[in-house]
Motif scaffolding. Sequence first.
Motif, mmCIF file in Angstrom:
data_model
loop_
_atom_site.group_PDB
_atom_site.id
_atom_site.type_symbol
_atom_site.label_atom_id
_atom_site.label_comp_id
_atom_site.label_asym_id
_atom_site.label_seq_id
_atom_site.Cartn_x
_atom_site.Cartn_y
_atom_site.Cartn_z
ATOM 1 N N SER A 246 -5.812 -3.478 -8.454
ATOM 2 C CA SER A 246 -4.820 -2.745 -9.116
ATOM 3 C C SER A 246 -4.042 -3.493 -10.328
ATOM 4 O O SER A 246 -4.013 -4.605 -10.070
ATOM 5 C CB SER A 246 -3.797 -2.100 -8.086
ATOM 6 O OG SER A 246 -3.000 -3.096 -7.690
ATOM 7 N N ASP B 107 0.786 -1.208 -0.203
ATOM 8 C CA ASP B 107 0.048 0.038 -0.145
ATOM 9 C C ASP B 107 0.940 1.384 0.141
ATOM 10 O O ASP B 107 1.557 1.618 1.076
ATOM 11 C CB ASP B 107 -0.890 -0.201 1.099
ATOM 12 C CG ASP B 107 -1.758 1.092 1.349
ATOM 13 O OD1 ASP B 107 -1.593 2.116 0.742
ATOM 14 O OD2 ASP B 107 -2.585 1.028 2.011
ATOM 15 N N PRO C 23 -3.108 -1.252 6.796
ATOM 16 C CA PRO C 23 -4.049 -0.664 5.901
ATOM 17 C C PRO C 23 -5.067 -1.622 5.607
ATOM 18 O O PRO C 23 -5.073 -2.871 6.088
ATOM 19 C CB PRO C 23 -2.967 -0.614 4.651
ATOM 20 C CG PRO C 23 -1.799 -1.496 4.775
ATOM 21 C CD PRO C 23 -1.648 -1.451 6.335
ATOM 22 N N MET D 106 0.881 -5.630 2.224
ATOM 23 C CA MET D 106 -0.498 -6.056 2.124
ATOM 24 C C MET D 106 -0.534 -7.817 1.860
ATOM 25 O O MET D 106 -1.738 -8.312 2.287
ATOM 26 C CB MET D 106 -1.295 -5.242 1.019
ATOM 27 C CG MET D 106 -1.387 -4.063 1.464
ATOM 28 S SD MET D 106 -2.252 -3.105 0.044
ATOM 29 C CE MET D 106 -3.946 -3.721 0.052
ATOM 30 N N GLY E 271 -9.020 -2.620 -0.300
ATOM 31 C CA GLY E 271 -8.634 -1.522 -1.149
ATOM 32 C C GLY E 271 -9.011 -2.094 -2.578
ATOM 33 O O GLY E 271 -9.351 -3.259 -2.662
ATOM 34 N N GLY F 23 -2.868 3.211 -5.894
ATOM 35 C CA GLY F 23 -2.327 3.359 -4.708
ATOM 36 C C GLY F 23 -1.687 2.042 -4.127
ATOM 37 O O GLY F 23 -1.187 1.961 -3.059
ATOM 38 N N GLN F 24 -1.278 1.140 -5.244
ATOM 39 C CA GLN F 24 -0.434 -0.020 -4.671
ATOM 40 C C GLN F 24 0.728 -0.317 -5.643
ATOM 41 O O GLN F 24 0.503 0.113 -6.702
ATOM 42 C CB GLN F 24 -1.463 -1.283 -4.699
ATOM 43 C CG GLN F 24 -2.519 -1.258 -3.691
ATOM 44 C CD GLN F 24 -3.471 -2.467 -3.872
ATOM 45 O OE1 GLN F 24 -3.200 -3.325 -4.794
ATOM 46 N NE2 GLN F 24 -4.400 -2.472 -3.219
ATOM 47 N N ALA G 201 2.560 -1.592 5.606
ATOM 48 C CA ALA G 201 2.008 -1.266 4.508
ATOM 49 C C ALA G 201 2.338 -2.615 3.377
ATOM 50 O O ALA G 201 1.654 -2.586 2.349
ATOM 51 C CB ALA G 201 2.969 -0.188 3.709
#
Length: 139
Positions: free
Chosen positions: A113, A28, A106, A86, A110, A44-45, A84
């Motif tokens: 991606s 993240d 995080p 994930m 989310g 965002g990744q 961060a």
Amino acid sequence: MTSSRPYLVRAFNEWILDNDCTPYIVVDAGVQGVQVPTEHVANGQIVLNISPGAVRSLVIGNGALEFSARFGGVPMQVFIPLQAVMAVYAKENGEGMVFGSEPGSPDPEGPGSKDSDNTGDGGQSGERPSGRPTLKVVK
């Protein structure tokens, strides 16, 4: 208790390498303190290849993961607070672990991606190859 994430990232990295596979991590990039090549961040990744052939001086400490690598031929020191990270998984078969929420971590749900990664081939990075496994949080 302290977070189990650093221990699990180290263990999965070692297990993946012991099975002659390529360890990848999903990061993240929006978590405070993350230092990654922003031009390769999508939604965002960022997905990073952390195999010995792709990075130098990999250290997976209790608070952060860091290494040096080349992105587009440009050397960079990468710093990732472990909250961060994930997921960690094998590129070849998708085996690995997606991390759930811990205090200060995080949200693993989310958006999906289309990430670039460091490939260890002189800094060439590219689009997500077809047939590459994807990770999904199952509750």
